[in-house]
Each structure stands twice: as C-alpha cells, then as structure tokens.
Design a protein around this motif. Sequence first.
Motif, PDB file in Angstrom:
ATOM      1  N   GLU A  34       0.824  -1.207   0.000  1.00 33.35           N
ATOM      2  CA  GLU A  34       0.000   0.000   0.000  1.00 33.35           C
ATOM      3  C   GLU A  34       0.861   1.262   0.000  1.00 33.35           C
ATOM      4  N   ASN A  35       2.022   1.220   0.649  1.00 37.79           N
ATOM      5  CA  ASN A  35       2.953   2.351   0.580  1.00 37.79           C
ATOM      6  C   ASN A  35       3.542   2.485  -0.819  1.00 37.79           C
ATOM      7  N   VAL A  36       3.954   1.362  -1.400  1.00 33.09           N
ATOM      8  CA  VAL A  36       4.605   1.377  -2.714  1.00 33.09           C
ATOM      9  C   VAL A  36       3.678   1.949  -3.779  1.00 33.09           C
ATOM     10  N   ARG A  37       2.412   1.575  -3.751  1.00 31.73           N
ATOM     11  CA  ARG A  37       1.520   2.008  -4.830  1.00 31.73           C
ATOM     12  C   ARG A  37       1.189   3.501  -4.759  1.00 31.73           C
ATOM     13  N   ARG A  38       1.521   4.161  -3.649  1.00 33.46           N
ATOM     14  CA  ARG A  38       1.229   5.589  -3.501  1.00 33.46           C
ATOM     15  C   ARG A  38       2.384   6.497  -3.923  1.00 33.46           C
ATOM     16  N   PHE A  39       3.588   5.951  -4.018  1.00 32.99           N
ATOM     17  CA  PHE A  39       4.759   6.775  -4.310  1.00 32.99           C
ATOM     18  C   PHE A  39       5.417   6.341  -5.616  1.00 32.99           C
ATOM     19  N   LEU A  40       6.314   7.201  -6.105  1.00 28.13           N
ATOM     20  CA  LEU A  40       7.026   6.931  -7.353  1.00 28.13           C
ATOM     21  C   LEU A  40       8.525   6.841  -7.114  1.00 28.13           C
ATOM     22  N   PRO A  41       9.213   5.963  -7.841  1.00 27.35           N
ATOM     23  CA  PRO A  41      10.671   6.081  -7.929  1.00 27.35           C
ATOM     24  C   PRO A  41      10.997   7.188  -8.926  1.00 27.35           C
ATOM     25  N   ILE A  42      11.863   8.119  -8.554  1.00 24.94           N
ATOM     26  CA  ILE A  42      12.195   9.232  -9.454  1.00 24.94           C
ATOM     27  C   ILE A  42      13.675   9.230  -9.841  1.00 24.94           C
ATOM     28  N   GLN A  43      14.416   8.287  -9.302  1.00 26.93           N
ATOM     29  CA  GLN A  43      15.813   8.121  -9.707  1.00 26.93           C
ATOM     30  C   GLN A  43      16.180   6.654  -9.523  1.00 26.93           C
ATOM     31  N   MET A  44      16.854   6.096 -10.519  1.00 23.71           N
ATOM     32  CA  MET A  44      17.282   4.700 -10.453  1.00 23.71           C
ATOM     33  C   MET A  44      18.794   4.634 -10.570  1.00 23.71           C
ATOM     34  N   GLY A  45      19.411   3.913  -9.656  1.00 21.04           N
ATOM     35  CA  GLY A  45      20.838   3.649  -9.736  1.00 21.04           C
ATOM     36  C   GLY A  45      21.068   2.217 -10.182  1.00 21.04           C
ATOM     37  N   LEU A  46      21.939   2.036 -11.151  1.00 17.93           N
ATOM     38  CA  LEU A  46      22.296   0.705 -11.640  1.00 17.93           C
ATOM     39  C   LEU A  46      23.807   0.670 -11.784  1.00 17.93           C
ATOM     40  N   HIS A  84      30.770  -0.061 -13.165  1.00 17.13           N
ATOM     41  CA  HIS A  84      30.225   0.982 -14.048  1.00 17.13           C
ATOM     42  C   HIS A  84      28.900   1.459 -13.451  1.00 17.13           C
ATOM     43  N   PRO A  85      28.918   2.559 -12.688  1.00 14.96           N
ATOM     44  CA  PRO A  85      27.673   3.073 -12.106  1.00 14.96           C
ATOM     45  C   PRO A  85      26.940   4.019 -13.058  1.00 14.96           C
ATOM     46  N   PHE A  86      25.613   3.880 -13.111  1.00 10.66           N
ATOM     47  CA  PHE A  86      24.764   4.736 -13.942  1.00 10.66           C
ATOM     48  C   PHE A  86      23.647   5.306 -13.068  1.00 10.66           C
ATOM     49  N   VAL A  99      37.263  -0.946  -8.723  1.00  9.88           N
ATOM     50  CA  VAL A  99      37.680   0.257  -9.446  1.00  9.88           C
ATOM     51  C   VAL A  99      36.618   0.634 -10.471  1.00  9.88           C
ATOM     52  N   PHE A 100      36.607   1.904 -10.851  1.00 12.95           N
ATOM     53  CA  PHE A 100      35.627   2.390 -11.821  1.00 12.95           C
ATOM     54  C   PHE A 100      36.112   2.148 -13.247  1.00 12.95           C
ATOM     55  N   GLY A 101      35.164   1.832 -14.130  1.00 11.45           N
ATOM     56  CA  GLY A 101      35.479   1.733 -15.547  1.00 11.45           C
ATOM     57  C   GLY A 101      35.872   3.089 -16.102  1.00 11.45           C
ATOM     58  N   ASP A 102      36.630   3.092 -17.201  1.00 11.91           N
ATOM     59  CA  ASP A 102      37.163   4.341 -17.761  1.00 11.91           C
ATOM     60  C   ASP A 102      36.065   5.350 -18.085  1.00 11.91           C
ATOM     61  N   GLU A 103      34.895   4.871 -18.509  1.00 13.11           N
ATOM     62  CA  GLU A 103      33.837   5.787 -18.940  1.00 13.11           C
ATOM     63  C   GLU A 103      32.983   6.288 -17.773  1.00 13.11           C
ATOM     64  N   CYS A 104      33.216   5.771 -16.569  1.00  9.94           N
ATOM     65  CA  CYS A 104      32.362   6.101 -15.417  1.00  9.94           C
ATOM     66  C   CYS A 104      33.221   6.516 -14.226  1.00  9.94           C
TER      67      CYS A 104
END
Length: 526
Positions: A57-69, A84-86, A345-350
């Motif tokens: 019931e909490n989940v259906r009332r709110f939105l995710p507005i940023q996703m980390g992958l 590689h974080p996005f 360690v981070f990838g070169d592009e990230c």
Amino acid sequence: MNLTRYNYLHNLAFIQQRIKEANYIALDFEFTGVLASSLLRNSLLDSFQMRYWKVKENVRRFLPIQMGLCTFREDANSNNVIAHPFNFYIFPYGVDGYLDKQFQLSSNSISFLTNNNFDFNRTFNEGILYLSHQDEKILRDTKRIQDLRNEIRYLDKIVTFEMINFVKQYKVQVEQFLKVSNDPQFEIPIKRLKVKVYRHFIESITKEFGKSYEFYCKYDSDILIKREILYIVKGPEPPETKKQNVEEANEFAGVRILLDQISQQKTPIILHNGLMDIMHIYDKFFETLPDSRGEFISKVNSLFPVIYDTKFLINQSYSVYNKVGQFSELKNSYINLQNLEPNVVFGDECQEYNNLEENQAFEHEAGFDSYMAGSVFYKAKKLMNLDQKKLDLYQNKVPQSSIKIPFDFGDKTGEDKYHNKQIFIFHVEILEKSLVPDSLIKGYFKEKYNTDIDLFLSYGQNFEYFMVFSTLEGSQEFRKTMKNGVTIIEIGDHEFIITEYENYVQKLQRRAKDELSIKEMPTILE
C-alpha cells in the motif's frame, strides 16, 4: 554517468554491453515517499501477509524518481572488480489523462532529497519516460500508442532559452563557413552542453541551410559523455555517421529495457535493505503488485531468481557487523570496508565518483548508492570467506523492519514461521495518556492470572502497547472478562482500555477506509 531523456538512447548500447558482461548488478532507487500513513507502519506483531500488504500500500502511492544501476565485472587478469555506475532520472508516461499516474509526495522525503542536492528539475523536465509491461499492453490493446508518440514529439519540440541562445551564437559563423570558407569542417565546442541543445542546433541549421549547401554533422566521440566537439563537415554524409533508427520498444519502455535484460540474463542482483526497491521494480516496470504475498514471491522468483541484500548479509556476520557499526547503514558500511579486498575500481567511462572525499556529496544519489551496495557486497563476501556454496545460504533473503526474520523469496510455501497463531494478542491504551511503568502492568497480570506477559510499543506511541500472554491458558482466562472483545481495567491510579487484536484491526480498517480509501487490511491471523 548521469542519464536523462536526452542522452539515454544514445548511451543505451553501451549500458547494455556493460550489463551483458556483468557478474553482479546492484540496484537502488530514490522515491517521492516511503510511508503514506502511520496506519501503514510495520508492527512487531504483524503477520508476514500484513507486512507485505502494508509495504504494498505504501509502494503504490509513491514513485521512484531516480534509479541507480551499477554493473560489476570481475577481471581475472588484475583481480580487480570493474564497476560501471549509472544514475537515471526517471518519470512515468501519461497520455492526456489516459493511464495518468497519480502519486503522493512526502514532505519528509522531499526535504531529505533536497538536503542531499537532488535535482528535481532534471526528474520532471528531463526524466527518462517509461511504461510498465502492463501499461504498454493496455495502450497497444486500446490503440493509444499514437497518442504517446505524439506526446514524445511534443516534449522534444519544447524550445528553451539555452537552445535559442546557442543557435544565435553559432548560426552566422556556420553560414560564413558554408559560404566562403575553404576549410573542410567547422568545430563547435559542446562539452557539458545538454544533448537537446545541440540537437536543436543541428535541426535548426539543417532546416535553414540544408537546401542550399551539402553538409553533415558528426561528433568527436561515439560515447556521449566523451563528446566535446561538434563538427560541421562539407560534403555528403557517409553511411557510418547516419542516425540509427531506435526500436519502438526502446522508445516507450525507457529504463525497463535494462531491467528486462537483467531478468532475461538471470544476472544476480544486489540490494541494500531492498524490499521496497524490489516491490517498486515489480509494480512500476512489470505489473501491479498482487494482493497475495505468495504470488508476489513466485512472480519475483521468475524475474530475478538470485537476489542478495547487503544489509541482511552484514547482519549475519559478527566480524562484518562489528566493522561497519550500528544498524549496518550503507554509508558506514562502505566507508569502513573500503580498504579491504577485493579492489573495486571504476570503468574508464564512469569516473564521476572516483574520489572518496568528494563522494560524500553523492550520498543518496541512486547511482552512487548502487555502487556502494555492490562494493560492500564484494568486501563482505571476502571478509566472511564465502565461496558460492556458502553464499547461497544468504540468497533471496531481504530484511523486514522490526523483526529479525527476513522476507524470504526462496520460501514458496508461504508459511508464517514467526507468528504463533494460538496466542491471543491484545491492544492496550492508557486512557489518561501518561507514562506508566511496564512493571506495573506486568505485575498486575502476574498476580491476577498467574502468567507472564510481554509488552511492545504500538507504532511508536508512548501510551499504546501490544500485549501478548506467554501462556494460552492465561490469555483465555483474561478473554472471559471481556465484553465484545473490549474491557477497561484499573491498575493503581491508572485506567486502561484493552481490546482484542482482531477488534483493534477492525478499528484500523475503518480509519484506513476513511483516510486512505483502501481495501480492508488483512488480520494478524492471515
């Protein structure tokens, strides 16, 4: 790497390749809120089904507005783990009120995100639009896809002052280059410029000069975040520089494409205290959460068969828990395990997060939090000396608030092993709203019914408790003194109203209907 509506598709192939190569993928989200009402706060005595229902019931009332992958690939040559974080700004589609998403904003959550430098303008103006599988099917079945396509075109045509000024700045120079210059190409700096700005510029000069002069545009790099120069080149456009058509599925699915890919590959995912994260993933990108906890477990198992939660993992090991400190909070866990092996360690592009001191500013940015979760996972796994067989013992277990028993995605029986359904539970309210020692209440029941009781604060209130008898006989004897499940007793100078738990839940149901417009709550016995 920050991703918005204007650079997501350009980088999609690169992100998909990182996912394809990954050994593990960490996910994290930022939400518009977490708790919609005190009625939906978990209690120590809630059954597993009620706990699931409250989170749903909490989940259906709110939105995710940023996703980390964040993808993690183990490099056998260096023994390093390449991350590689996005960081994706996301927002759901709405078509002229059709499938329009209504959602709540929690002032506490919004203040928290604001204090942590969250960019709401990016979310609402540039968020990557997405549809769940369920919503896309509805749109296709009702032939409303064209409405959605028109909406996309409208959003892309909104012209900002930044776009207008950039055209003014370089338009005359481009015209002079095409008319009189002998140089084969003209360079325009675009480093740190929004994609939609130079895309609008290209459309403007093509429209104005395309019929009079033969030229094309290209960049100094195919990787969007490395682009610094836009070239205006005289002559016909070679085939390799022509725009690639984007599949219709990519156009409407948004970041759901990436979650679909992870699901299809069956790549293990990493969360931190991630029950709400996984429920939002299912609800927002696949289909509406089912009412049944057992059905939800079955559906998630088919999508993501291997889940690891770093908070659960840490809490199972004294050596790790002792290192990371109280509550196994993500930031402390990351900092205190940072210097341990393996080297992440981070990838070169990230490289955006590649500075520990500056990283403090990125806390609670979903991309950085997903990186921290994955890093903690690798460090804890090494510290606990877990091979794959031992690691499997921690698989598919996610913490539940207020109890030590995890939400077990591997348990398909649906059995609630935590709650004894034969013990009678009661709600106790102190009528004069003053503090009363627990010993006074416990002493009364010990003397009168020759049994011990346990008291638990009700939803964090100082003057309300849940009371559980230690023996079935004692609870049955006390129940005989009640009328319609309610009684008032006096202990010393204090009055208490005591209600059977089932009656108390019914009172909550009536409040829930009035305040939240929701279905009846499941009871403690479900």
